[in-house]
Design a protein around this motif. Structure first.
Motif, PDB file in Angstrom:
ATOM      1  N   LEU A 199      64.292  46.796  37.050  1.00 36.44           N
ATOM      2  CA  LEU A 199      63.165  46.173  36.355  1.00 36.44           C
ATOM      3  C   LEU A 199      63.426  44.678  36.327  1.00 36.44           C
ATOM      4  O   LEU A 199      64.427  44.228  35.780  1.00 36.44           O
ATOM      5  CB  LEU A 199      63.070  46.714  34.914  1.00 36.44           C
ATOM      6  CG  LEU A 199      62.181  45.910  33.966  1.00 36.44           C
ATOM      7  CD1 LEU A 199      60.732  45.928  34.414  1.00 36.44           C
ATOM      8  CD2 LEU A 199      62.297  46.454  32.547  1.00 36.44           C
ATOM      9  N   GLY A 200      62.578  43.923  36.971  1.00 32.46           N
ATOM     10  CA  GLY A 200      62.698  42.469  36.936  1.00 32.46           C
ATOM     11  C   GLY A 200      61.701  41.916  35.933  1.00 32.46           C
ATOM     12  O   GLY A 200      60.661  42.527  35.690  1.00 32.46           O
ATOM     13  N   ALA A 201      62.022  40.767  35.343  1.00 32.30           N
ATOM     14  CA  ALA A 201      61.071  40.164  34.409  1.00 32.30           C
ATOM     15  C   ALA A 201      61.269  38.652  34.333  1.00 32.30           C
ATOM     16  O   ALA A 201      62.354  38.140  34.591  1.00 32.30           O
ATOM     17  CB  ALA A 201      61.224  40.769  33.013  1.00 32.30           C
ATOM     18  N   ARG A 202      60.176  37.975  34.001  1.00 33.51           N
ATOM     19  CA  ARG A 202      60.237  36.534  33.730  1.00 33.51           C
ATOM     20  C   ARG A 202      59.853  36.319  32.275  1.00 33.51           C
ATOM     21  O   ARG A 202      58.843  36.824  31.804  1.00 33.51           O
ATOM     22  CB  ARG A 202      59.276  35.777  34.652  1.00 33.51           C
ATOM     23  CG  ARG A 202      59.782  35.719  36.093  1.00 33.51           C
ATOM     24  CD  ARG A 202      58.860  34.936  37.004  1.00 33.51           C
ATOM     25  NE  ARG A 202      57.545  35.551  37.070  1.00 33.51           N
ATOM     26  CZ  ARG A 202      56.420  34.990  36.616  1.00 33.51           C
ATOM     27  NH1 ARG A 202      56.453  33.796  36.065  1.00 33.51           N
ATOM     28  NH2 ARG A 202      55.261  35.621  36.727  1.00 33.51           N
ATOM     29  N   LEU A 203      60.704  35.589  31.583  1.00 32.74           N
ATOM     30  CA  LEU A 203      60.473  35.293  30.168  1.00 32.74           C
ATOM     31  C   LEU A 203      60.226  33.797  30.058  1.00 32.74           C
ATOM     32  O   LEU A 203      61.115  33.007  30.389  1.00 32.74           O
ATOM     33  CB  LEU A 203      61.707  35.664  29.338  1.00 32.74           C
ATOM     34  CG  LEU A 203      61.881  37.121  28.888  1.00 32.74           C
ATOM     35  CD1 LEU A 203      61.752  38.081  30.045  1.00 32.74           C
ATOM     36  CD2 LEU A 203      63.216  37.320  28.192  1.00 32.74           C
ATOM     37  N   GLU A 323      61.914  28.857  31.667  1.00 35.55           N
ATOM     38  CA  GLU A 323      61.683  30.226  32.154  1.00 35.55           C
ATOM     39  C   GLU A 323      63.010  30.895  32.488  1.00 35.55           C
ATOM     40  O   GLU A 323      63.850  30.317  33.177  1.00 35.55           O
ATOM     41  CB  GLU A 323      60.798  30.206  33.399  1.00 35.55           C
ATOM     42  CG  GLU A 323      60.470  31.610  33.889  1.00 35.55           C
ATOM     43  CD  GLU A 323      59.627  31.610  35.161  1.00 35.55           C
ATOM     44  OE1 GLU A 323      58.408  31.756  35.034  1.00 35.55           O
ATOM     45  OE2 GLU A 323      60.209  31.472  36.260  1.00 35.55           O
ATOM     46  N   LEU A 324      63.149  32.104  32.012  1.00 38.86           N
ATOM     47  CA  LEU A 324      64.325  32.925  32.321  1.00 38.86           C
ATOM     48  C   LEU A 324      63.937  33.944  33.372  1.00 38.86           C
ATOM     49  O   LEU A 324      62.905  34.611  33.236  1.00 38.86           O
ATOM     50  CB  LEU A 324      64.720  33.721  31.085  1.00 38.86           C
ATOM     51  CG  LEU A 324      65.734  33.165  30.105  1.00 38.86           C
ATOM     52  CD1 LEU A 324      65.758  34.094  28.896  1.00 38.86           C
ATOM     53  CD2 LEU A 324      67.118  33.104  30.727  1.00 38.86           C
ATOM     54  N   LEU A 352      58.262  34.817  18.891  1.00 38.35           N
ATOM     55  CA  LEU A 352      56.829  35.111  19.067  1.00 38.35           C
ATOM     56  C   LEU A 352      56.190  34.371  20.230  1.00 38.35           C
ATOM     57  O   LEU A 352      55.192  34.817  20.789  1.00 38.35           O
ATOM     58  CB  LEU A 352      56.080  34.733  17.777  1.00 38.35           C
ATOM     59  CG  LEU A 352      55.730  35.882  16.856  1.00 38.35           C
ATOM     60  CD1 LEU A 352      55.034  35.365  15.603  1.00 38.35           C
ATOM     61  CD2 LEU A 352      54.824  36.892  17.581  1.00 38.35           C
ATOM     62  N   ASN A 353      56.737  33.206  20.584  1.00 37.53           N
ATOM     63  CA  ASN A 353      56.078  32.370  21.591  1.00 37.53           C
ATOM     64  C   ASN A 353      56.499  32.680  23.025  1.00 37.53           C
ATOM     65  O   ASN A 353      55.965  32.097  23.962  1.00 37.53           O
ATOM     66  CB  ASN A 353      56.341  30.887  21.303  1.00 37.53           C
ATOM     67  CG  ASN A 353      55.852  30.489  19.925  1.00 37.53           C
ATOM     68  OD1 ASN A 353      56.624  30.004  19.103  1.00 37.53           O
ATOM     69  ND2 ASN A 353      54.587  30.741  19.636  1.00 37.53           N
ATOM     70  N   VAL A 354      57.463  33.554  23.192  1.00 38.09           N
ATOM     71  CA  VAL A 354      57.939  33.861  24.553  1.00 38.09           C
ATOM     72  C   VAL A 354      57.019  34.896  25.191  1.00 38.09           C
ATOM     73  O   VAL A 354      56.720  35.925  24.586  1.00 38.09           O
ATOM     74  CB  VAL A 354      59.396  34.382  24.530  1.00 38.09           C
ATOM     75  CG1 VAL A 354      59.827  34.853  25.908  1.00 38.09           C
ATOM     76  CG2 VAL A 354      60.336  33.290  24.025  1.00 38.09           C
ATOM     77  N   THR A 355      56.552  34.607  26.408  1.00 36.75           N
ATOM     78  CA  THR A 355      55.751  35.604  27.115  1.00 36.75           C
ATOM     79  C   THR A 355      56.635  36.337  28.127  1.00 36.75           C
ATOM     80  O   THR A 355      57.539  35.748  28.731  1.00 36.75           O
ATOM     81  CB  THR A 355      54.562  34.968  27.855  1.00 36.75           C
ATOM     82  OG1 THR A 355      55.081  34.009  28.773  1.00 36.75           O
ATOM     83  CG2 THR A 355      53.613  34.282  26.900  1.00 36.75           C
ATOM     84  N   VAL A 356      56.367  37.609  28.279  1.00 39.71           N
ATOM     85  CA  VAL A 356      57.196  38.462  29.138  1.00 39.71           C
ATOM     86  C   VAL A 356      56.335  39.017  30.258  1.00 39.71           C
ATOM     87  O   VAL A 356      55.290  39.611  29.998  1.00 39.71           O
ATOM     88  CB  VAL A 356      57.789  39.633  28.324  1.00 39.71           C
ATOM     89  CG1 VAL A 356      58.732  40.454  29.182  1.00 39.71           C
ATOM     90  CG2 VAL A 356      58.496  39.120  27.086  1.00 39.71           C
TER      91      VAL A 356
END
Ligand code: ZN
Length: 457
Positions: A199-203, A323-324, A352-356
């Motif tokens: 599972l890859g993701a950008r935070l 961005e992570l 709360l402000n981090v989008t995933v």
């Protein structure tokens, strides 16, 4: 030596020139699926593959997809016979590394060593399995053998599922054997039965319109990079690798003692592992713990942290955005969609402000390491290479395997032939006659084993 084994040995010797000629022709086709400049070569590879299959007396066709095609062919020997699909891929990794000692797409054969990109991954094993299949069919083994050759494996098999829905061209088999994996050590056959999922993701976090000078705003301005670092720390213990997201381990099936014993039988050595990857130190030096960690435990990895000032020295800017880039390797029975939901919920609680955003999901795979199919692999490998295989897992993912598992729900076994020194995904790739001839023997035996398995039930 008399009977079928003597026939197989003389078949293998007689077939060698043909095998080498076919492998040479295949290797000289630069089927780099990642590079659109090779689109013509991809097409040509499919055409040549079909031609090879037909020359050996098999039926064969090109199955079109919205990307590169799949080659499907084989022998139908009887309606009531079991059907096995042999999965390989004919696309290759790019070969631009400066370390190549020869042009990568020029086939060179010396003393039973076959040099060139794709020789071991996966053209050599594909043709080896094909030769084993032809022998089984010629001997009248009551089995239908389908060769399934993909041309988009190295780019994550984006159109493979669609191809498998073409049921007339690619019928659902009774079992699958995949030949696209690497032993841990030469002389020690190792057959995987499990793969990790992914599972890859950008935070990402934006706290302003533009970067600001810390002399003017520092102290009051939020720092998105620091907040993302805090978030990483909440997700994972960086020293041990332990994931701290609640519920993350709930569905993990830990490996049994017998499985760990199988891992250790593969010939794995911690020192060699360190040398191979240039590590100075590791989280563990214990073989059993290390193998559990890389094959049978999930991970949380930070691949990149983007944002702020990247030039020389220090510039006192407070960035406005960060961005992570992360990924998690998943193990049976974790589900990428469920883990993604856990991640999202956890991140929302922390910040709360981090989008995933998800970046690709692959299901983990756990196949068979005991029972009649695994026994068939065991006996076939012993016949092929004179040694019992170790049953291991792989830390990576093969997208096509997850696809076949979810669409067909039949046993999927592995009969890999590559060695660590073959230069898989690396410069100076090669394959060798020892692995090819042993592989032909193993495949010929495996098909006979499958046929007798079927006649028993
Ligand atoms: Zn491969």
């Amino acid at each position: 030596m008399k009977g079928p084994d003597a026939r197989l040995e003389s078949y293998i010797q007689q077939t060698r020139p043909r095998f080498e000629q076919m492998l040479g022709e295949m290797v000289e086709l630069p089927s780099v699926s990642m590079d659109p400049a090779h689109a013509q070569d991809m097409r040509r590879t499919a055409t040549v593959a079909v031609q090879f299959l037909k020359e050996l007396g098999a039926e064969a066709r090109i199955v079109e997809t919205k990307g590169y095609p799949v080659v499907s062919g084989g022998w139908t020997t009887g309606k009531n016979h079991p059907t096995v699909s042999v999965y390989n891929h004919l696309d290759v990794q790019p070969a631009q590394e400066p370390e190549w000692r020869q042009p990568p797409f020029e086939f060179r054969k010396e003393n039973g060593v076959y040099h060139g990109r794709g020789a071991t991954d996966d053209k050599g094993p594909a043709l080896t399995a094909l030769m084993g299949a032809r022998f089984a069919v010629e001997q009248g083994v009551p089995i239908n053998i389908r060769l399934l050759w993909e041309l988009e494996e190295e780019i994550g098999s984006p159109h493979f599922a669609a191809a498998l829905r073409e049921k007339d061209s690619i019928p659902r088999p009774d079992s699958v054997v995949v030949s696209d994996t690497i032993w841990i050590a030469k002389g020690r056959p190792a057959m995987p039965y499990g793969l990790r999922g992914l599972l890859g993701a950008r935070l990402s976090l934006r706290t302003g319109e533009t970067g600001a000078h810390s002399g003017l705003t520092g102290g009051a301005a939020r720092n998105p990079l620091a907040e993302l670092c805090q978030l990483v720390n909440a997700c994972v213990d960086a020293r041990t690798g332990r994931v701290k997201i609640p519920g993350f381990y709930d569905d993990v099936v830990p490996p049994t003692k017998a499985e760990i014993k199988g891992f250790l039988a593969s010939g794995f050595q911690v020192r060699r592992f360190m040398r191979a990857y240039g590590f100075r130190s590791l989280r563990t030096m214990d073989s059993a713990d290390l193998l559990r960690r890389i094959w049978a435990a999930p991970t949380f990895e930070v691949h990149g942290l983007v944002g702020g000032y990247q030039g020389p020295g220090v510039k006192t800017v407070v960035p406005a955005h960060g961005e992570l880039k992360i990924s998690m390797r998943l193990v049976p029975n974790q589900r990428p969609d469920k883990i993604f939901a856990l991640l999202r919920r956890f991140v929302a609680k922390q910040n709360l402000n981090v989008t995933v955003e998800a970046e690709g999901m692959l299901q983990p795979f756990r196949g068979l390491f005991s029972g009649p199919y695994a026994e068939a692999v065991r006996r076939a490998v012993r016949a092929g290479f004179g040694k019992e295989p170790a049953f291991i897992r792989e830390g990576g993912s093969i997208g096509a395997v997850a696809t076949m598992q979810s669409l067909w729900r039949v046993p999927i076994l592995f009969l890999g032939l590559s060695l660590p020194e073959h230069g898989y995904h690396a410069p100076n790739e090669y394959f060798d006659w020892g692995q090819a001839s042993g592989g032909m023997r193993a495949f010929a035996h495996y098909f006979a084993e499958l046929a007798s398995l079927h006649s028993q039930d």
